[in-house]
Every structure is written in structure tokens, then in C-alpha cells.
Design a protein around this motif. Structure first.
Motif, PDB file in Angstrom:
ATOM      1  N   GLY A  18       0.786  -1.229   0.000  1.00 39.88           N
ATOM      2  CA  GLY A  18       0.000   0.000   0.000  1.00 39.88           C
ATOM      3  C   GLY A  18       0.816   1.277   0.000  1.00 39.88           C
ATOM      4  N   ILE A  19       2.156   1.171   0.011  1.00 35.77           N
ATOM      5  CA  ILE A  19       3.002   2.372   0.013  1.00 35.77           C
ATOM      6  C   ILE A  19       3.538   2.619  -1.397  1.00 35.77           C
ATOM      7  CG2 ILE A  19       5.018   3.512   0.991  1.00 35.77           C
ATOM      8  CD1 ILE A  19       4.775   1.733   3.422  1.00 35.77           C
ATOM      9  N   ASN A  20       3.256   3.768  -1.943  1.00 37.75           N
ATOM     10  CA  ASN A  20       3.798   4.173  -3.234  1.00 37.75           C
ATOM     11  C   ASN A  20       4.733   5.369  -3.044  1.00 37.75           C
ATOM     12  OD1 ASN A  20       2.534   2.318  -5.018  1.00 37.75           O
ATOM     13  ND2 ASN A  20       0.604   3.428  -4.767  1.00 37.75           N
ATOM     14  N   TYR A  21       5.800   5.371  -3.820  1.00 37.99           N
ATOM     15  CA  TYR A  21       6.807   6.429  -3.723  1.00 37.99           C
ATOM     16  C   TYR A  21       6.862   7.223  -5.018  1.00 37.99           C
ATOM     17  CZ  TYR A  21       8.602   3.973   0.395  1.00 37.99           C
ATOM     18  OH  TYR A  21       8.733   3.379   1.621  1.00 37.99           O
ATOM     19  N   ARG A  22       7.133   8.499  -4.839  1.00 41.24           N
ATOM     20  CA  ARG A  22       7.479   9.350  -5.993  1.00 41.24           C
ATOM     21  C   ARG A  22       8.864   9.914  -5.734  1.00 41.24           C
ATOM     22  NH1 ARG A  22       3.793  10.384  -9.850  1.00 41.24           N
ATOM     23  NH2 ARG A  22       1.622   9.832  -9.411  1.00 41.24           N
ATOM     24  N   ILE A  23       9.762   9.662  -6.675  1.00 34.20           N
ATOM     25  CA  ILE A  23      11.180   9.997  -6.518  1.00 34.20           C
ATOM     26  C   ILE A  23      11.611  10.933  -7.635  1.00 34.20           C
ATOM     27  CG2 ILE A  23      13.522   9.059  -6.342  1.00 34.20           C
ATOM     28  CD1 ILE A  23      11.695   8.093  -4.116  1.00 34.20           C
ATOM     29  N   SER A  24      12.408  11.928  -7.270  1.00 34.54           N
ATOM     30  CA  SER A  24      13.074  12.751  -8.293  1.00 34.54           C
ATOM     31  C   SER A  24      14.572  12.506  -8.178  1.00 34.54           C
ATOM     32  CB  SER A  24      12.760  14.234  -8.102  1.00 34.54           C
ATOM     33  OG  SER A  24      13.272  14.701  -6.874  1.00 34.54           O
ATOM     34  N   SER A  25      15.254  12.396  -9.300  1.00 30.56           N
ATOM     35  CA  SER A  25      16.687  12.120  -9.291  1.00 30.56           C
ATOM     36  C   SER A  25      17.293  12.459 -10.642  1.00 30.56           C
ATOM     37  CB  SER A  25      16.936  10.630  -8.976  1.00 30.56           C
ATOM     38  OG  SER A  25      18.318  10.336  -9.016  1.00 30.56           O
ATOM     39  N   ASP A  26      18.607  12.780 -10.609  1.00 30.55           N
ATOM     40  CA  ASP A  26      19.317  12.990 -11.872  1.00 30.55           C
ATOM     41  C   ASP A  26      20.009  11.705 -12.343  1.00 30.55           C
ATOM     42  OD1 ASP A  26      21.268  12.889  -9.926  1.00 30.55           O
ATOM     43  OD2 ASP A  26      22.123  14.858 -10.351  1.00 30.55           O
ATOM     44  N   LEU A  27      19.678  10.580 -11.705  1.00 31.73           N
ATOM     45  CA  LEU A  27      20.183   9.290 -12.177  1.00 31.73           C
ATOM     46  C   LEU A  27      19.366   8.903 -13.417  1.00 31.73           C
ATOM     47  CD1 LEU A  27      20.910   6.151  -9.954  1.00 31.73           C
ATOM     48  CD2 LEU A  27      19.912   5.944 -12.218  1.00 31.73           C
ATOM     49  N   VAL A  28      20.063   8.727 -14.529  1.00 35.31           N
ATOM     50  CA  VAL A  28      19.398   8.414 -15.802  1.00 35.31           C
ATOM     51  C   VAL A  28      19.626   6.949 -16.144  1.00 35.31           C
ATOM     52  CG1 VAL A  28      19.257   8.963 -18.249  1.00 35.31           C
ATOM     53  CG2 VAL A  28      19.707  10.786 -16.595  1.00 35.31           C
ATOM     54  N   ALA A  29      18.531   6.229 -16.409  1.00 30.41           N
ATOM     55  CA  ALA A  29      18.631   4.808 -16.754  1.00 30.41           C
ATOM     56  C   ALA A  29      17.425   4.425 -17.605  1.00 30.41           C
ATOM     57  CB  ALA A  29      18.701   3.950 -15.493  1.00 30.41           C
ATOM     58  N   ASP A  30      17.522   3.246 -18.217  1.00 31.04           N
ATOM     59  CA  ASP A  30      16.409   2.749 -19.039  1.00 31.04           C
ATOM     60  C   ASP A  30      15.285   2.182 -18.180  1.00 31.04           C
ATOM     61  OD1 ASP A  30      17.698   3.315 -21.517  1.00 31.04           O
ATOM     62  OD2 ASP A  30      18.943   1.513 -21.255  1.00 31.04           O
ATOM     63  N   ASN A  31      15.647   1.589 -17.034  1.00 36.80           N
ATOM     64  CA  ASN A  31      14.665   0.912 -16.190  1.00 36.80           C
ATOM     65  C   ASN A  31      14.919   1.284 -14.726  1.00 36.80           C
ATOM     66  OD1 ASN A  31      13.698  -1.153 -18.418  1.00 36.80           O
ATOM     67  ND2 ASN A  31      15.935  -1.297 -18.367  1.00 36.80           N
ATOM     68  N   TYR A  32      13.851   1.592 -14.000  1.00 36.93           N
ATOM     69  CA  TYR A  32      13.989   2.017 -12.608  1.00 36.93           C
ATOM     70  C   TYR A  32      13.242   1.081 -11.663  1.00 36.93           C
ATOM     71  CZ  TYR A  32      15.518   6.575 -14.472  1.00 36.93           C
ATOM     72  OH  TYR A  32      16.177   7.580 -15.122  1.00 36.93           O
ATOM     73  N   TYR A  33      13.858   0.859 -10.497  1.00 36.58           N
ATOM     74  CA  TYR A  33      13.211   0.134  -9.411  1.00 36.58           C
ATOM     75  C   TYR A  33      13.564   0.822  -8.094  1.00 36.58           C
ATOM     76  CZ  TYR A  33      12.895  -3.885 -12.652  1.00 36.58           C
ATOM     77  OH  TYR A  33      12.646  -4.718 -13.714  1.00 36.58           O
ATOM     78  N   LEU A  34      12.751   0.557  -7.072  1.00 37.16           N
ATOM     79  CA  LEU A  34      13.126   0.843  -5.694  1.00 37.16           C
ATOM     80  C   LEU A  34      13.324  -0.494  -4.991  1.00 37.16           C
ATOM     81  CD1 LEU A  34      10.733   3.735  -4.562  1.00 37.16           C
ATOM     82  CD2 LEU A  34      13.167   3.899  -5.150  1.00 37.16           C
ATOM     83  N   PHE A  35      14.454  -0.618  -4.303  1.00 39.04           N
ATOM     84  CA  PHE A  35      14.755  -1.868  -3.601  1.00 39.04           C
ATOM     85  C   PHE A  35      15.345  -1.535  -2.245  1.00 39.04           C
ATOM     86  CE2 PHE A  35      17.583  -5.493  -2.589  1.00 39.04           C
ATOM     87  CZ  PHE A  35      16.609  -6.502  -2.572  1.00 39.04           C
ATOM     88  N   ALA A  36      14.837  -2.196  -1.203  1.00 43.10           N
ATOM     89  CA  ALA A  36      15.301  -1.949   0.173  1.00 43.10           C
ATOM     90  C   ALA A  36      16.086  -3.153   0.666  1.00 43.10           C
ATOM     91  CB  ALA A  36      14.110  -1.683   1.092  1.00 43.10           C
ATOM     92  N   CYS A  37      17.258  -2.893   1.233  1.00 43.11           N
ATOM     93  CA  CYS A  37      18.102  -4.004   1.682  1.00 43.11           C
ATOM     94  C   CYS A  37      19.080  -3.529   2.739  1.00 43.11           C
ATOM     95  CB  CYS A  37      18.855  -4.615   0.502  1.00 43.11           C
ATOM     96  SG  CYS A  37      19.985  -3.474  -0.317  1.00 43.11           S
ATOM     97  N   GLU A  38      19.793  -4.495   3.299  1.00 43.84           N
ATOM     98  CA  GLU A  38      20.808  -4.225   4.311  1.00 43.84           C
ATOM     99  C   GLU A  38      22.201  -4.574   3.808  1.00 43.84           C
ATOM    100  OE1 GLU A  38      21.674  -5.450   9.013  1.00 43.84           O
ATOM    101  OE2 GLU A  38      19.997  -6.327   7.898  1.00 43.84           O
TER     102      GLU A  38
END
Length: 452
Positions: A208-228
Motif C-alpha cells: 500500500g506504500i507508493n513512492y514518488r522519486i526525483s533524481s538525476d540518475l538516468v537509466a532505461d529501467n527504474y526500481y526501488l529496492f530496500a536491503c541491508e
């Protein structure tokens, strides 16, 4: 006739010796105090202070002076090589960066160890404009991460410093140099360091959590991933490449959900992961979040001995920084991280008869409440019911009573423990009941008559 060639050879040999000695002296300067047994080994890059009469945990003081305004003392461990960079890093600050920017990375550093050495070296610090992606969270739950020397935040502080120094109309080029030297001073082995000043939110999952991100990282495909750990990051990228970028978004104007390993918990870092179609990838730290999906622990015994509880739970706060070697990133953990573990200890003494049963509950960590369920034989005469105690409102230990119908022997009371995020544990608490004591005096009469 023969002396001239020989003298030339001797002159060349002496010159080579002098050059060799000069090179040796410039690369390492060794001084020793024979009375104290302290020796200092100094190069242009590091310093080592040794004393065979001291332990490795003992320290030596080094007095450091740079220019007219920087003068401080620092302790270093015995027989431990310490880089000049680390000595400067301990002071850090705009004064050092200002002098480095003024002199194109060259500064005169005076180093003195009492009764052993007092010398000045020229230290050079290279700067490289290493890419640190400017990434911001527009919406979504996390504690925003920023670089220790984030350009946007640091520019304001540099201007303030220059103003206080009464430096007027400083060029943008010089301010940028100061920024780069600040970043270089605060780098450890070229690692970019990130911190947060926000409170880390706790969730049970990313559902149920959605994120909106702004960044100057340019790529063809984007994901958000959380890890340790970096291994998790590598495995995620491998899986997404294998799945032909399934679930990726291709523009950061789209909302994004966050992925994580199924067994991950505790405080973890959310990364923006950009994967190109040629399978190369780059990451940018986004924020910290805490996953609490672990049920509370419980500990109990047949009596009121609380020692078992005292050793049952020692919450370990996650102060360990997160290190990502391949990507040269260090996430500095704040001093205060969420506690997501909890334990309760419920105890009763041996009981006899029926009526109000006395309990003692001890709790630690993130326990919200404890519920006693009166049912079946325990509710035979007094009826079914539940007793809920909010442990956030009482001190530990907490004493209370609850009316129960008990049978002789072992009675099993259902107990539910709930933490602050709604995770629950259930167990049966044993209440042992003995026969009700008879306080009437006993008189033994021997009516046996022996007739001889």
C-alpha cells in the motif's frame, strides 16, 4: 692522467648517494627519543608512533598546526599507522577546505610529538568530482538520506563561512573547489557517506506504500529496492535482468512500489536502482525505513522468579553502518533507531481455591498490551471475558489480579501479546492450583484399648 677518470667516477657515485639519501629523507623521516623509547616514522602520507613499553591500546598525542588559524591535538594508537588524511579528517571543517582551495590542494602541515619530532610537511589532496546523484523523496514513507557534503546543503554553509571570513565576491569556481575539498576530506577510501536527520518510520511491509522519486540518475529501467547487504542488491539486479525488467518503470514521473527480500527486517536502506538495457546498473540511496514483522517474545515460569526474564531480552539497537563496497557507499546510522523487539514475562505464585488470581507482568521493548482470556473451565462460574492491560500506560513490573475458576492441578490460561505494530504471539500460561488448606485444628484421639 689516471686520476681524472677516477675522480669523475667518485663524483658521480657521491652524487648518486646524495640523491638517494635525499629521496629517502623526503619519503620517510624517522626520529627517536632514546630516553623515553618513543620513535616516530613519518612520510608524506602517514605517521606511526611506536613505544615498546606501551600497549597497542595506549595513545600518543600529536599537535597539528596548519596556517595561522588551525591548531589542535589528537591522540593516535601506539604502533598504529595513521594517515595524514585521517588527521585532517578529525578536524575537517571549512578552514582546511579553504586553505586547500587557496593552494590547489597543497597545505603546510606542522606535526609535533613532544620530545621526539617537530617538523612541517607539504600535504597534497587530490579532488575528483565523483558523481553523487541528487535524489529526493517527493512522497512515500522513509527517512530521507543526504550526502554528508551534499552540494545543495553545503553551498549555503560555504557562503556563510566565506561571509564570516569577510571574503566578498568569491567566484563560483572557488566555492565549487571548496565543496569538492570538503567532499574529499569527508570521504573514507573514496566512499560516499550518507546520513539522515529524520525519524525512521516503522512499517510491517511495503504493501500500500507508493513512492514518488526525483533524481538525476538516468537509466532505461527504474526500481526501488530496500536491503541491508550488497549481496541482496546484486541478486535483485540479477533477477530483474533475468525477468527482462519485469515491473520496472521507465520514467521517474511514475509512482513506484518498493521491493525487498522476503526475510528482511529491521532498519534497511531504500535504493533507487537504475538498470540499463545493456545490464549495467547504478544506485542512489533514497532513505531509511524499518520493517517490523516479528512477533513479540514471551517468557514465563511456574513462580515469580524473574531472573529468566532479565536475561531473556536485551534489545540491540541497530547502530551498525551499512556498507556497500562495490558501489562505494556508506550509510551512517543515526544514534536513535527504532526498537522492534519486545518480550513479556508473566508470573503467578502457586494458587489454591478460586477467586482473584494475582499476576505480575514484566515487559521490555515494543510491547503494546497483554490480554488474558477467561474461557472454558476458567469461566465456569464467573463467565467468559478478557482482561486487556495496556503496558504502555503502566510501569514494569506491574501487579494486577483477575478472577478465575481454577481446578486442582494445572490450569491453562490463554494469553495474547501484541506489539506496537500489531504483531501478536499467543501461548497458554500455566497456573498450578493445590487443594485449599484446612485451617481447622486436628485432634487425634486414640480409642484403641489394649487388654492384656
Amino acid at each position: 692522467m689516471y686520476n681524472k677518470p677516477i675522480s669523475i667516477i667518485i663524483s658521480i657515485f657521491c652524487a648518486l648517494c646524495l640523491v638517494s639519501c635525499d629521496q629517502t629523507n623526503s619519503s620517510q623521516n624517522t626520529q627517536q627519543n632514546h630516553k623515553t623509547g618513543t620513535a616516530v616514522f613519518l612520510t608524506d602520507e602517514d605517521i606511526t608512533i611506536s613505544d615498546n613499553n606501551k600497549q597497542s591500546t595506549d595513545t600518543h598525542d600529536i599537535q597539528i598546526r596548519i596556517g595561522d588559524s588551525i591548531d589542535y591535538k589528537i591522540g593516535v594508537f601506539n604502533n598504529n599507522k595513521t594517515t595524514i588524511h585521517d588527521l585532517l579528517l578529525s578536524q575537517g571543517g571549512f578552514n582546511v577546505a579553504f586553505l586547500l582551495a587557496q593552494n590547489n590542494g597543497n597545505i603546510q602541515v606542522n606535526l609535533s610529538v613532544q620530545d621526539v619530532i617537530d617538523t612541517t610537511i607539504t600535504y597534497h589532496l587530490d579532488i575528483t568530482d565523483i558523481q553523487e546523484y541528487a535524489t529526493k523523496v517527493q512522497s512515500g514513507s522513509c527517512a530521507q538520506l543526504v550526502g554528508i557534503c551534499d552540494a545543495e546543503n553545503m553551498e549555503t554553509q560555504i557562503i556563510k563561512y566565506l561571509y564570516k571570513m569577510e571574503m566578498r565576491n568569491v567566484s563560483d569556481e572557488f566555492k565549487n573547489k571548496m565543496l569538492l575539498y570538503m567532499q574529499a576530506l569527508n570521504k573514507t577510501d573514496d566512499y560516499s557517506q550518507y546520513v539522515t536527520v529524520q525519524e525512521i518510520p516503522v512499517v510491517t511491509s511495503f504493501k500500500g506504500i507508493n513512492y514518488r522519486i526525483s533524481s538525476d540518475l538516468v537509466a532505461d529501467n527504474y526500481y526501488l529496492f530496500a536491503c541491508e547487504f550488497e549481496k541482496e542488491l546484486d541478486e535483485f539486479v540479477e533477477e530483474m535482468v533475468t525477468l527482462k525488467f519485469e515491473g520496472a518503470v521507465h520514467t521517474l514521473t511514475q509512482p513506484m512500489s518498493c521491493y525487498r527480500s522476503p526475510d528482511s527486517s529491521g532498519t534497511i536502506c531504500i535504493f533507487l536502482v537504475g538498470i540499463d538495457n545493456d545490464w549495467s546498473y547504478r544506485v542512489a540511496p533514497v532513505g531509511l525505513i524499518c520493517i517490523d514483522n516479528s512477533a513479540p517474545k514471551f517468557n514465563y515460569s511456574d513462580n515469580s522468579n524473574v531472573l529468566a526474564f532479565e536475561y531473556a531480552f536485551d534489545p540491540v539497537l541497530n547502530h551498525r553502518d551499512l556498507l556497500f563496497d562495490k558501489n562505494k557507499i556508506i550509510i551512517r546510522m543515526p544514534e536513535k533507531t527504532p526498537v522492534i523487539e519486545g518480550v513479556v514475562y508473566l508470573s503467578t505464585t502457586g494458587w489454591s481455591g478460586t477467586g482473584n488470581v494475582s499476576f505480575q507482568v514484566n515487559q521490555r521493548g515494543d510491547i503494546k498490551n497483554i490480554t488474558l482470556v477467561r474461557e472454558e473451565n476458567l469461566a465456569r462460574w464467573v463467565g467468559k471475558g478478557k482482561k486487556v492491560i495496556n503496558l504502555q500506560d503502566v510501569s514494569s513490573p506491574y501487579l494486577f489480579s483477575y478472577e478465575l475458576d481454577l481446578d486442582f492441578g494445572d490450569n491453562y490460561l490463554p494469553v495474547i501479546v501484541t506489539d506496537l505494530r500489531g504483531n501478536t504471539s499467543e501461548y497458554k500460561h500455566i497456573i498450578r492450583c493445590g487443594p485449599k488448606p484446612d485451617n481447622n485444628p486436628q485432634i487425634n484421639i486414640d480409642n484403641t484399648v489394649n487388654v492384656h
